[in-house]
Motif scaffolding. Structure first.
Motif, PDB file in Angstrom:
ATOM      1  N   PRO A   1      24.753 -14.894   2.623  1.00  0.00           N
ATOM      2  CA  PRO A   1      24.672 -15.091   4.085  1.00  0.00           C
ATOM      3  C   PRO A   1      23.210 -15.067   4.539  1.00  0.00           C
ATOM      4  O   PRO A   1      22.744 -14.102   5.150  1.00  0.00           O
ATOM      5  CB  PRO A   1      25.454 -13.895   4.631  1.00  0.00           C
ATOM      6  CG  PRO A   1      25.240 -12.823   3.600  1.00  0.00           C
ATOM      7  CD  PRO A   1      25.162 -13.525   2.273  1.00  0.00           C
ATOM      8  N   LEU A   2      22.505 -16.149   4.227  1.00  0.00           N
ATOM      9  CA  LEU A   2      21.059 -16.193   4.444  1.00  0.00           C
ATOM     10  C   LEU A   2      20.730 -17.303   5.428  1.00  0.00           C
ATOM     11  O   LEU A   2      21.041 -18.479   5.196  1.00  0.00           O
ATOM     12  CB  LEU A   2      20.357 -16.447   3.101  1.00  0.00           C
ATOM     13  CG  LEU A   2      18.846 -16.262   3.028  1.00  0.00           C
ATOM     14  CD1 LEU A   2      18.461 -14.808   3.293  1.00  0.00           C
ATOM     15  CD2 LEU A   2      18.336 -16.693   1.649  1.00  0.00           C
TER      16      LEU A   2
ATOM     17  N   VAL B   1      17.918 -19.588   7.675  1.00  0.00           N
ATOM     18  CA  VAL B   1      16.601 -20.155   7.403  1.00  0.00           C
ATOM     19  C   VAL B   1      15.517 -19.153   7.790  1.00  0.00           C
ATOM     20  O   VAL B   1      14.542 -18.955   7.060  1.00  0.00           O
ATOM     21  CB  VAL B   1      16.413 -21.487   8.171  1.00  0.00           C
ATOM     22  CG1 VAL B   1      14.980 -21.991   8.029  1.00  0.00           C
ATOM     23  CG2 VAL B   1      17.406 -22.532   7.670  1.00  0.00           C
ATOM     24  N   ARG B   2      15.693 -18.484   8.926  1.00  0.00           N
ATOM     25  CA  ARG B   2      14.694 -17.517   9.381  1.00  0.00           C
ATOM     26  C   ARG B   2      14.542 -16.367   8.379  1.00  0.00           C
ATOM     27  O   ARG B   2      13.437 -15.972   8.030  1.00  0.00           O
ATOM     28  CB  ARG B   2      15.072 -16.956  10.753  1.00  0.00           C
ATOM     29  CG  ARG B   2      13.982 -16.072  11.371  1.00  0.00           C
ATOM     30  CD  ARG B   2      14.400 -15.492  12.704  1.00  0.00           C
ATOM     31  NE  ARG B   2      14.842 -16.500  13.645  1.00  0.00           N
ATOM     32  CZ  ARG B   2      14.012 -17.249  14.375  1.00  0.00           C
ATOM     33  NH1 ARG B   2      12.694 -17.106  14.232  1.00  0.00           N
ATOM     34  NH2 ARG B   2      14.489 -18.134  15.227  1.00  0.00           N
ATOM     35  N   ARG B   3      15.668 -15.844   7.903  1.00  0.00           N
ATOM     36  CA  ARG B   3      15.601 -14.750   6.926  1.00  0.00           C
ATOM     37  C   ARG B   3      14.957 -15.222   5.627  1.00  0.00           C
ATOM     38  O   ARG B   3      14.212 -14.481   4.990  1.00  0.00           O
ATOM     39  CB  ARG B   3      17.010 -14.202   6.668  1.00  0.00           C
ATOM     40  CG  ARG B   3      17.581 -13.397   7.828  1.00  0.00           C
ATOM     41  CD  ARG B   3      18.961 -12.864   7.494  1.00  0.00           C
ATOM     42  NE  ARG B   3      18.910 -11.917   6.367  1.00  0.00           N
ATOM     43  CZ  ARG B   3      19.990 -11.473   5.738  1.00  0.00           C
ATOM     44  NH1 ARG B   3      21.205 -11.895   6.097  1.00  0.00           N
ATOM     45  NH2 ARG B   3      19.862 -10.623   4.748  1.00  0.00           N
ATOM     46  N   PHE B   4      15.246 -16.454   5.236  1.00  0.00           N
ATOM     47  CA  PHE B   4      14.635 -17.020   4.030  1.00  0.00           C
ATOM     48  C   PHE B   4      13.115 -17.089   4.174  1.00  0.00           C
ATOM     49  O   PHE B   4      12.371 -16.736   3.256  1.00  0.00           O
ATOM     50  CB  PHE B   4      15.217 -18.409   3.770  1.00  0.00           C
ATOM     51  CG  PHE B   4      14.555 -19.160   2.648  1.00  0.00           C
ATOM     52  CD1 PHE B   4      14.652 -18.705   1.338  1.00  0.00           C
ATOM     53  CD2 PHE B   4      13.845 -20.329   2.903  1.00  0.00           C
ATOM     54  CE1 PHE B   4      14.053 -19.408   0.294  1.00  0.00           C
ATOM     55  CE2 PHE B   4      13.248 -21.019   1.879  1.00  0.00           C
ATOM     56  CZ  PHE B   4      13.341 -20.565   0.568  1.00  0.00           C
ATOM     57  N   LEU B   5      12.653 -17.516   5.349  1.00  0.00           N
ATOM     58  CA  LEU B   5      11.212 -17.630   5.572  1.00  0.00           C
ATOM     59  C   LEU B   5      10.551 -16.262   5.742  1.00  0.00           C
ATOM     60  O   LEU B   5       9.332 -16.151   5.610  1.00  0.00           O
ATOM     61  CB  LEU B   5      10.927 -18.509   6.791  1.00  0.00           C
ATOM     62  CG  LEU B   5      11.358 -19.977   6.681  1.00  0.00           C
ATOM     63  CD1 LEU B   5      10.903 -20.753   7.910  1.00  0.00           C
ATOM     64  CD2 LEU B   5      10.806 -20.634   5.427  1.00  0.00           C
ATOM     65  N   ASN B   6      11.342 -15.237   6.019  1.00  0.00           N
ATOM     66  CA  ASN B   6      10.802 -13.885   6.151  1.00  0.00           C
ATOM     67  C   ASN B   6      10.717 -13.142   4.815  1.00  0.00           C
ATOM     68  O   ASN B   6      10.314 -11.980   4.775  1.00  0.00           O
ATOM     69  CB  ASN B   6      11.649 -13.059   7.131  1.00  0.00           C
ATOM     70  CG  ASN B   6      11.182 -13.222   8.563  1.00  0.00           C
ATOM     71  OD1 ASN B   6       9.984 -13.351   8.822  1.00  0.00           O
ATOM     72  ND2 ASN B   6      12.124 -13.218   9.501  1.00  0.00           N
TER      73      ASN B   6
ATOM     74  N   GLY C   1      13.951 -26.120  15.333  1.00  0.00           N
ATOM     75  CA  GLY C   1      15.182 -25.595  15.882  1.00  0.00           C
ATOM     76  C   GLY C   1      16.230 -25.192  14.867  1.00  0.00           C
ATOM     77  O   GLY C   1      17.369 -24.894  15.245  1.00  0.00           O
ATOM     78  N   ARG C   2      15.872 -25.153  13.572  1.00  0.00           N
ATOM     79  CA  ARG C   2      16.863 -24.839  12.538  1.00  0.00           C
ATOM     80  C   ARG C   2      16.706 -23.420  12.001  1.00  0.00           C
ATOM     81  O   ARG C   2      17.316 -23.055  10.996  1.00  0.00           O
ATOM     82  CB  ARG C   2      16.758 -25.835  11.378  1.00  0.00           C
ATOM     83  CG  ARG C   2      17.018 -27.276  11.763  1.00  0.00           C
ATOM     84  CD  ARG C   2      18.471 -27.477  12.122  1.00  0.00           C
ATOM     85  NE  ARG C   2      19.306 -27.662  10.935  1.00  0.00           N
ATOM     86  CZ  ARG C   2      20.605 -27.490  10.891  1.00  0.00           C
ATOM     87  NH1 ARG C   2      21.248 -27.071  11.975  1.00  0.00           N
ATOM     88  NH2 ARG C   2      21.287 -27.696   9.782  1.00  0.00           N
ATOM     89  N   ALA C   3      15.953 -22.580  12.684  1.00  0.00           N
ATOM     90  CA  ALA C   3      15.670 -21.237  12.176  1.00  0.00           C
ATOM     91  C   ALA C   3      16.933 -20.400  11.995  1.00  0.00           C
ATOM     92  O   ALA C   3      17.019 -19.603  11.058  1.00  0.00           O
ATOM     93  CB  ALA C   3      14.694 -20.518  13.105  1.00  0.00           C
ATOM     94  N   ASP C   4      17.905 -20.574  12.867  1.00  0.00           N
ATOM     95  CA  ASP C   4      19.092 -19.732  12.807  1.00  0.00           C
ATOM     96  C   ASP C   4      20.241 -20.386  12.050  1.00  0.00           C
ATOM     97  O   ASP C   4      21.338 -19.820  11.966  1.00  0.00           O
ATOM     98  CB  ASP C   4      19.532 -19.353  14.216  1.00  0.00           C
ATOM     99  CG  ASP C   4      18.480 -18.494  14.919  1.00  0.00           C
ATOM    100  OD1 ASP C   4      17.947 -17.581  14.260  1.00  0.00           O
ATOM    101  OD2 ASP C   4      18.186 -18.757  16.098  1.00  0.00           O
ATOM    102  N   ALA C   5      20.015 -21.570  11.494  1.00  0.00           N
ATOM    103  CA  ALA C   5      21.044 -22.235  10.694  1.00  0.00           C
ATOM    104  C   ALA C   5      21.206 -21.513   9.358  1.00  0.00           C
ATOM    105  O   ALA C   5      20.254 -20.942   8.821  1.00  0.00           O
ATOM    106  CB  ALA C   5      20.669 -23.692  10.462  1.00  0.00           C
ATOM    107  N   ALA C   6      22.426 -21.525   8.824  1.00  0.00           N
ATOM    108  CA  ALA C   6      22.662 -20.960   7.497  1.00  0.00           C
ATOM    109  C   ALA C   6      21.968 -21.840   6.465  1.00  0.00           C
ATOM    110  O   ALA C   6      22.066 -23.075   6.518  1.00  0.00           O
ATOM    111  CB  ALA C   6      24.151 -20.886   7.218  1.00  0.00           C
TER     112      ALA C   6
ATOM    113  N   ALA D   1      22.709 -22.366   3.475  1.00  0.00           N
ATOM    114  CA  ALA D   1      23.690 -23.130   2.699  1.00  0.00           C
ATOM    115  C   ALA D   1      24.215 -24.345   3.452  1.00  0.00           C
ATOM    116  O   ALA D   1      24.795 -25.251   2.848  1.00  0.00           O
ATOM    117  CB  ALA D   1      24.848 -22.227   2.292  1.00  0.00           C
ATOM    118  N   SER D   2      24.011 -24.393   4.782  1.00  0.00           N
ATOM    119  CA  SER D   2      24.534 -25.508   5.577  1.00  0.00           C
ATOM    120  C   SER D   2      23.561 -26.686   5.637  1.00  0.00           C
ATOM    121  O   SER D   2      23.916 -27.752   6.130  1.00  0.00           O
ATOM    122  CB  SER D   2      24.841 -25.036   7.000  1.00  0.00           C
ATOM    123  OG  SER D   2      23.632 -24.806   7.742  1.00  0.00           O
TER     124      SER D   2
END
Length: 258
Positions: free
Chosen positions: A94-95, A97-102, A123-128, A130-131
């Motif tokens: 459950p990751l 984009v924002r968490r990945f970049l952090n 605008g894709r920071a909060d997208a999953a 995996a999506s």
């Protein structure tokens, strides 16, 4: 002992240099006697057939792969951004984009938003994670490479997953990134025609440097034509970028390194 020099913004500043670089894997010579210099403000594209050592060259330059001979010199305080050819992440994680970049350290929200905009997925920071489509995932990797404003950006087949229009947009974006950051860019690509649009210099690699120089010179070189098996001028059409204000590094003469 590795030499070091402070990072400067002058377009002729060497960022990384390799001298007589050799890499062997499993007893096989993958890179032989590679000598090159990457400078600030320059977009350099590496082309070559499959198995020619293109990805190995990038991994050796960033220090992810041990070398068997030669020297690599990096400018002092060099900030490297790297986009790998592929990165597998478990799609069940459950990751966002924002968490990945952090990872591995946190960044300000504005910094992440700016990196995503520069990479072409605002605008894709909060997208999953995996999506994301394949092309969007590659751009998320680009955002991760850009987030600390690198002096040298290295990309290994970073346009994979993009359609023809997306690929052309991607190369235009690289020019904007170079112009904004003043960074050098080293790009591995198989898009022999489209890639010429953004390249200031092309290195033709087949375990050794077969020839290098401006795109017009490389595509006319017999070493290039022998590798890619064509004398068709149409097939070698050059898609050059529009004139821009920054000075280019001096064009290298075509040379046979092997």
């Amino acid at each position: 002992m590795a030499l070091s020099a402070p990072i400067m913004t002058h377009p002729q500043t060497p960022l990384i240099e390799a001298h007589d670089l050799n890499v062997r894997i499993g007893g096989n010579a993958i890179l032989e006697d590679i000598t090159l210099c990457l400078r600030a403000g320059e977009i350099v594209t590496v082309v070559g057939p499959n198995g020619s050592g293109k990805s190995t060259l990038l991994r050796a330059l960033i220090g992810a792969l041990a070398i068997d001979g030669g020297h690599i010199h990096k400018a002092r305080d060099l900030r490297l951004g790297y986009v790998p050819q592929r990165l597998h992440i478990d799609p069940t994680l459950p990751l966002s984009v924002r968490r990945f970049l952090n990872l591995p350290r946190r960044h300000h929200r504005a910094t992440i938003d700016q990196a995503l905009e520069q990479a072409g997925i605002p605008g894709r920071a909060d997208a999953a994670l995996a999506s994301l489509s394949g092309g969007e995932f590659q751009r998320a990797l680009m955002a991760r490479a850009l987030i600390d404003e690198p002096n040298l950006l290295m990309l290994d087949e970073a346009s994979q997953g993009l359609d023809q229009t997306g690929t052309a947009d991607f190369y235009r974006q690289l020019e904007h990134i170079r112009d904004r950051l003043g960074c050098g860019i080293l790009l591995v690509s198989h898009d022999l025609h489209v890639v010429m649009r953004a390249a200031d210099r092309v290195i033709c690699l087949n375990h050794h440097i077969c020839c290098q120089g401006r795109p017009e010179a490389v595509t006319a070189a017999p070493e290039y034509r022998a590798l890619f098996g064509t004398d068709d001028e149409t097939a070698l059409a050059i898609f050059r970028h529009d004139p821009h204000h920054h000075p280019h590094a001096p064009a290298a003469e075509d040379d046979d390194a092997g």
